[in-house]
Design an enzyme around this catalytic site. Structure first.
Site, PDB file in Angstrom:
ATOM      1  N   LYS A  47      12.831  25.150  28.257  1.00  0.00           N
ATOM      2  CA  LYS A  47      12.815  23.600  27.609  1.00  0.00           C
ATOM      3  C   LYS A  47      13.801  23.613  26.590  1.00  0.00           C
ATOM      4  CE  LYS A  47       8.228  24.064  27.995  1.00  0.00           C
ATOM      5  NZ  LYS A  47       8.127  25.333  28.423  1.00  0.00           N
ATOM      6  N   ILE A  48      13.450  24.218  25.548  1.00  0.00           N
ATOM      7  CA  ILE A  48      14.282  23.875  24.158  1.00  0.00           C
ATOM      8  C   ILE A  48      15.509  24.347  24.480  1.00  0.00           C
ATOM      9  CG2 ILE A  48      14.234  24.328  21.782  1.00  0.00           C
ATOM     10  CD1 ILE A  48      11.296  24.580  21.926  1.00  0.00           C
ATOM     11  N   ASP A  62      19.278  35.091  29.569  1.00  0.00           N
ATOM     12  CA  ASP A  62      17.925  34.959  29.806  1.00  0.00           C
ATOM     13  C   ASP A  62      17.396  36.047  30.709  1.00  0.00           C
ATOM     14  OD1 ASP A  62      15.578  33.617  30.726  1.00  0.00           O
ATOM     15  OD2 ASP A  62      16.033  31.745  29.641  1.00  0.00           O
ATOM     16  N   CYS A  85      14.231  32.067  22.806  1.00  0.00           N
ATOM     17  CA  CYS A  85      13.244  32.656  23.563  1.00  0.00           C
ATOM     18  C   CYS A  85      12.014  32.998  22.951  1.00  0.00           C
ATOM     19  CB  CYS A  85      13.913  34.062  24.103  1.00  0.00           C
ATOM     20  SG  CYS A  85      14.282  35.036  22.819  1.00  0.00           S
ATOM     21  N   PRO A  86      10.886  33.451  23.519  1.00  0.00           N
ATOM     22  CA  PRO A  86       9.635  33.658  22.895  1.00  0.00           C
ATOM     23  C   PRO A  86       9.626  34.942  22.227  1.00  0.00           C
ATOM     24  CG  PRO A  86       9.350  33.847  25.215  1.00  0.00           C
ATOM     25  CD  PRO A  86      10.820  33.553  25.038  1.00  0.00           C
ATOM     26  N   THR A 130      15.435  28.689  15.525  1.00  0.00           N
ATOM     27  CA  THR A 130      14.431  27.837  15.750  1.00  0.00           C
ATOM     28  C   THR A 130      13.169  28.299  16.464  1.00  0.00           C
ATOM     29  OG1 THR A 130      15.264  26.364  17.432  1.00  0.00           O
ATOM     30  CG2 THR A 130      15.718  25.691  14.977  1.00  0.00           C
ATOM     31  N   SER A 131      12.975  29.523  16.701  1.00  0.00           N
ATOM     32  CA  SER A 131      12.112  30.205  17.543  1.00  0.00           C
ATOM     33  C   SER A 131      11.052  30.816  17.087  1.00  0.00           C
ATOM     34  CB  SER A 131      12.991  30.905  18.726  1.00  0.00           C
ATOM     35  OG  SER A 131      12.056  31.004  19.702  1.00  0.00           O
ATOM     36  N   ARG A 132      11.347  32.119  16.675  1.00  0.00           N
ATOM     37  CA  ARG A 132      10.431  32.910  15.947  1.00  0.00           C
ATOM     38  C   ARG A 132      11.018  33.769  14.850  1.00  0.00           C
ATOM     39  NH1 ARG A 132       7.411  29.396  16.861  1.00  0.00           N
ATOM     40  NH2 ARG A 132       5.261  29.424  17.949  1.00  0.00           N
ATOM     41  N   ASP A 147      14.741  28.292  10.771  1.00  0.00           N
ATOM     42  CA  ASP A 147      13.448  27.300  10.704  1.00  0.00           C
ATOM     43  C   ASP A 147      12.162  28.186  10.475  1.00  0.00           C
ATOM     44  OD1 ASP A 147      12.391  24.774  10.530  1.00  0.00           O
ATOM     45  OD2 ASP A 147      11.576  25.001  12.538  1.00  0.00           O
ATOM     46  N   GLU A 198       6.914  34.586   7.395  1.00  0.00           N
ATOM     47  CA  GLU A 198       6.679  33.173   7.024  1.00  0.00           C
ATOM     48  C   GLU A 198       5.205  32.645   6.730  1.00  0.00           C
ATOM     49  OE1 GLU A 198       8.114  31.113  10.415  1.00  0.00           O
ATOM     50  OE2 GLU A 198       6.373  30.219  10.952  1.00  0.00           O
ATOM     51  N   HIS A 252       9.773  25.866   9.213  1.00  0.00           N
ATOM     52  CA  HIS A 252       9.108  25.644  10.376  1.00  0.00           C
ATOM     53  C   HIS A 252       8.881  24.225  10.780  1.00  0.00           C
ATOM     54  CE1 HIS A 252       6.769  28.147  13.683  1.00  0.00           C
ATOM     55  NE2 HIS A 252       7.203  27.019  14.227  1.00  0.00           N
TER      56      HIS A 252
HETATM   57  P1  NAD Z   1      10.040  28.181  27.474  1.00  0.00           P
HETATM   58  O1  NAD Z   1       9.020  28.991  27.911  1.00  0.00           O
HETATM   59  O2  NAD Z   1      10.506  26.971  28.032  1.00  0.00           O
HETATM   60  O3  NAD Z   1      11.587  28.875  27.382  1.00  0.00           O
HETATM   61  C1  NAD Z   1      11.571  30.223  27.166  1.00  0.00           C
HETATM   62  C2  NAD Z   1      12.847  30.854  27.619  1.00  0.00           C
HETATM   63  O4  NAD Z   1      12.882  32.427  27.132  1.00  0.00           O
HETATM   64  C3  NAD Z   1      12.648  31.212  29.345  1.00  0.00           C
HETATM   65  O5  NAD Z   1      13.879  30.582  30.201  1.00  0.00           O
HETATM   66  C4  NAD Z   1      12.376  32.506  29.312  1.00  0.00           C
HETATM   67  O6  NAD Z   1      12.891  33.088  30.551  1.00  0.00           O
HETATM   68  C5  NAD Z   1      13.336  33.145  28.267  1.00  0.00           C
HETATM   69  N1  NAD Z   1      12.885  34.528  27.780  1.00  0.00           N
HETATM   70  C6  NAD Z   1      11.997  35.062  27.979  1.00  0.00           C
HETATM   71  N2  NAD Z   1      11.985  36.304  27.538  1.00  0.00           N
HETATM   72  C7  NAD Z   1      13.304  36.631  27.386  1.00  0.00           C
HETATM   73  C8  NAD Z   1      14.141  37.783  26.998  1.00  0.00           C
HETATM   74  N3  NAD Z   1      13.647  38.820  26.548  1.00  0.00           N
HETATM   75  N4  NAD Z   1      15.474  37.491  26.648  1.00  0.00           N
HETATM   76  C9  NAD Z   1      15.984  36.268  26.987  1.00  0.00           C
HETATM   77  N5  NAD Z   1      15.471  35.416  27.375  1.00  0.00           N
HETATM   78  C10 NAD Z   1      13.843  35.501  27.565  1.00  0.00           C
HETATM   79  O7  NAD Z   1       9.866  27.995  25.946  1.00  0.00           O
HETATM   80  P2  NAD Z   1      10.564  26.660  24.753  1.00  0.00           P
HETATM   81  O8  NAD Z   1       9.568  25.642  25.014  1.00  0.00           O
HETATM   82  O9  NAD Z   1      11.888  26.458  25.361  1.00  0.00           O
HETATM   83  O10 NAD Z   1      10.368  27.368  23.422  1.00  0.00           O
HETATM   84  C11 NAD Z   1      11.205  28.475  23.078  1.00  0.00           C
HETATM   85  C12 NAD Z   1      10.683  28.986  21.845  1.00  0.00           C
HETATM   86  O11 NAD Z   1      10.883  27.855  20.690  1.00  0.00           O
HETATM   87  C13 NAD Z   1       9.171  29.309  21.598  1.00  0.00           C
HETATM   88  O12 NAD Z   1       8.822  30.505  22.052  1.00  0.00           O
HETATM   89  C14 NAD Z   1       8.809  29.106  20.279  1.00  0.00           C
HETATM   90  O13 NAD Z   1       8.763  30.138  19.785  1.00  0.00           O
HETATM   91  C15 NAD Z   1       9.868  28.310  19.737  1.00  0.00           C
HETATM   92  N6  NAD Z   1       9.250  27.011  19.198  1.00  0.00           N
HETATM   93  C16 NAD Z   1       9.572  26.604  18.020  1.00  0.00           C
HETATM   94  C17 NAD Z   1       9.203  25.401  17.275  1.00  0.00           C
HETATM   95  C18 NAD Z   1       9.613  24.950  15.993  1.00  0.00           C
HETATM   96  O14 NAD Z   1       8.725  24.160  15.253  1.00  0.00           O
HETATM   97  N7  NAD Z   1      10.650  25.720  15.343  1.00  0.00           N
HETATM   98  C19 NAD Z   1       8.474  24.476  18.102  1.00  0.00           C
HETATM   99  C20 NAD Z   1       7.946  24.845  19.391  1.00  0.00           C
HETATM  100  C21 NAD Z   1       8.501  26.052  19.931  1.00  0.00           C
END
Ligand code: NAD
Length: 330
Positions: free
Chosen positions: A154-155, A174, A201-202, A228-230, A254, A259, A291
Site C-alpha cells: 500500500k505505502i 518485492d 517492506c515489513p 520510513t518502514s522499520r 523515520d 528507537e 517515527h
Molecule cells: P503492505 O503489507 O501493504 O506492503 C508490504 C509489501 O512488502 C508487500 O508488497 C510485500 O509483498 C512486500 N514484502 C514482504 N516481504 C518482503 C521481502 N522480503 N522483500 C521485499 N518485499 C517484501 O504494507 P504497507 O502498509 O505498505 O506498510 C509497509 C511498512 O511501512 C510496514 O511494514 C511498516 O513497517 C511501515 N509503516 C511505517 C509507518 C510510519 O509511521 N513510519 C506507518 C505505517 C507503516
C-alpha cells in the site's frame, strides 16, 4: 458506556478519539504511562485497553491484565510485534488497525527525500539566523533519476505514484510483485541501479538487516536511502560507515533499529548513550524524524475510527477482520 483504559496517551491521540468516542458509546480513561507489567494494574475495572506499538505486552503484562479482568487489547497501530501473541492466546483478543492512510507515510518519505536533495533543513536554520548565503546548499534534481522501491504494497505503491509525478524512473523489488507500471528487478540489480532507495517492506526474520554492509556497499556511489518502514531493515552501524566514507549521498530515517526507548518521547535532558544514533545525527546529510510517518490528521482520524470500531465489536461480541491472530506478524 463501556470504559477502556487508554495507555501511553499523547495530545495528538486525544484529539480524534475525543471527537469519535461518543459515536461508538465508549468512554476512554486516558493514562499517560506506557503499558507494561508495572503499569497494567491501572486498567483496573476495564475489560479492554487501548495501546500503541511502544507499549510492552509481554507474558507478564498479559498476566497482570487478565488478573485485572481485561479481555481485549485494541492496538492503535498496524504492527503488533510488541505483543507476545503466544502468551495472549485464549486470554486476550488483540485488535489492530491494518490500514489507515498509506499516503501519509508515502508523503513523509517524499518530504524526507526532497529535504535531503534540496537541503531545506539547512536553509531553514540559516535564514532564521539571517544567513542568506547559498554556499553549500547545491542540491540535485529528481527528474530523470531512478528510484528503487523495496516493497510495493500500500505505502510503496503510493510512493511510486509520487516518484512518477517527479518524472523519476522506477525499479522495484518485492517477494510478491503485484504493482503495475513498475519494472521489477532482483534486489542486487535494484541496489546497483537506484539513485534513491526507499524501504516499504515489513520487518521479518527474512528482512532483518536487509541493507547490511554488503548491500550498502553495492549501492550506487552518492545514492540516498529513505527508511520510513522499520529501523532494523538497515544495519545502522554499517550505514554510518558508508555515510562517513562518503560512499552514500545521504540517508533520511523515520525509524531506527534502537528507537524503542527514545522515539515518541522528549529525551533532550538525558545523556545520549547510543553512539550510532549520535554519529548519524552528527552528519549534515543524515535526517532523522522520530517515527512520524503516520502523523497526519487524516491518518489519526482513521486510526481512531478503526480502533473504536474494533472495541465496539469486542463489546458487542461481533467478529471483525482486524484481530491480530488472523494476520501475518508485522
Ligand atoms: P503492505 O503489507 O501493504 O506492503 C508490504 C509489501 O512488502 C508487500 O508488497 C510485500 O509483498 C512486500 N514484502 C514482504 N516481504 C518482503 C521481502 N522480503 N522483500 C521485499 N518485499 C517484501 O504494507 P504497507 O502498509 O505498505 O506498510 C509497509 C511498512 O511501512 C510496514 O511494514 C511498516 O513497517 C511501515 N509503516 C511505517 C509507518 C510510519 O509511521 N513510519 C506507518 C505505517 C507503516
Amino acid at each position: 458506556m463501556n470504559v477502556v483504559a487508554f495507555f501511553d496517551t499523547k495530545p495528538y491521540d486525544k484529539k480524534w478519539f475525543d471527537v469519535l468516542c461518543d459515536k461508538y458509546k465508549i468512554e476512554l480513561r486516558y493514562i499517560e504511562p506506557r503499558l507494561s507489567a508495572d503499569t497494567a494494574q491501572l486498567a483496573q475495572g476495564c475489560s479492554a485497553v487501548c495501546a500503541f506499538v511502544s507499549d510492552l505486552i509481554d507474558a507478564e503484562t498479559v498476566d497482570v491484565l487478565t488478573k485485572k479482568g481485561v479481555r481485549a487489547v485494541a492496538l492503535r497501530s498496524a504492527g503488533f510485534s510488541n505483543v507476545d501473541m503466544e502468551a495472549a492466546k485464549g486470554k486476550l483478543k488483540i485488535y489492530r488497525v491494518p490500514e489507515y492512510s498509506p499516503s501519509s507515510v508515502a508523503e513523509h518519505a517524499a518530504a524526507l527525500l526532497l529535504t535531503l536533495c534540496r537541503k531545506t533543513h539547512k536553509a531553514y536554520a540559516r535564514t532564521k539566523e539571517h544567513n542568506f548565503s547559498l554556499t553549500g546548499l547545491v542540491g540535485v534534481n529528481l527528474k530523470g533519476k531512478t528510484a528503487g522501491i523495496i516493497g510495493t504494497g500500500k505505502i510503496g505503491r503510493s510512493f511510486c505514484d509520487i516518484c512518477r509525478g517527479f518524472g523519476m524512473k522506477l525499479v522495484a523489488y518485492d517477494t510478491s510483485p503485484t504493482a503495475g507500471g513498475v519494472e521489477y528487478t532482483s534486489l542486487d540489480e535494484l541496489l546497483s541501479r537506484s539513485d534513491i532507495i526507499s524501504l516499504h517492506c515489513p520487518l521479518t526474520g527474512e528482512t532483518y538487516h536487509m541493507l547490511d554492509k554488503y548491500a550498502l556497499a553495492a549501492m550506487k556511489p552518492g545514492a540516498y536511502i529513505i527508511n520510513t518502514s522499520r529501523g532494523a531493515l538497515i544495519d545502522s552501524d554499517a550505514l554510518l560507515e558508508e555515510i562517513i566514507s562518503g560512499h552514500l549521498g545521504g540517508a533520511a530515517l523515520d525509524v531506527y533499529e534502537e528507537e524503542t526507548d527514545l522515539f515518541f518521547e522528549d529525551a533532550s535532558d538525558r545523556l545520549m548513550r547510543d553512539e550510532t544514533l549520535t554519529g548519524l545525527l552528527a552528519q549534515p546529510n543524515v535526517l532523522v524524524t522520530s517515527h512520524q510517518g503516520f502523523l497526519t490528521d487524516e491518518a489519526l482520524h482513521a486510526i481512531a475510527d478503526t480502533t473504536l470500531y474494533n472495541l465496539r465489536s469486542f463489546f458487542d461480541g461481533q467478529p471483525t477482520h482486524n484481530e491480530a491472530e488472523t494476520a501475518v506478524k508485522v
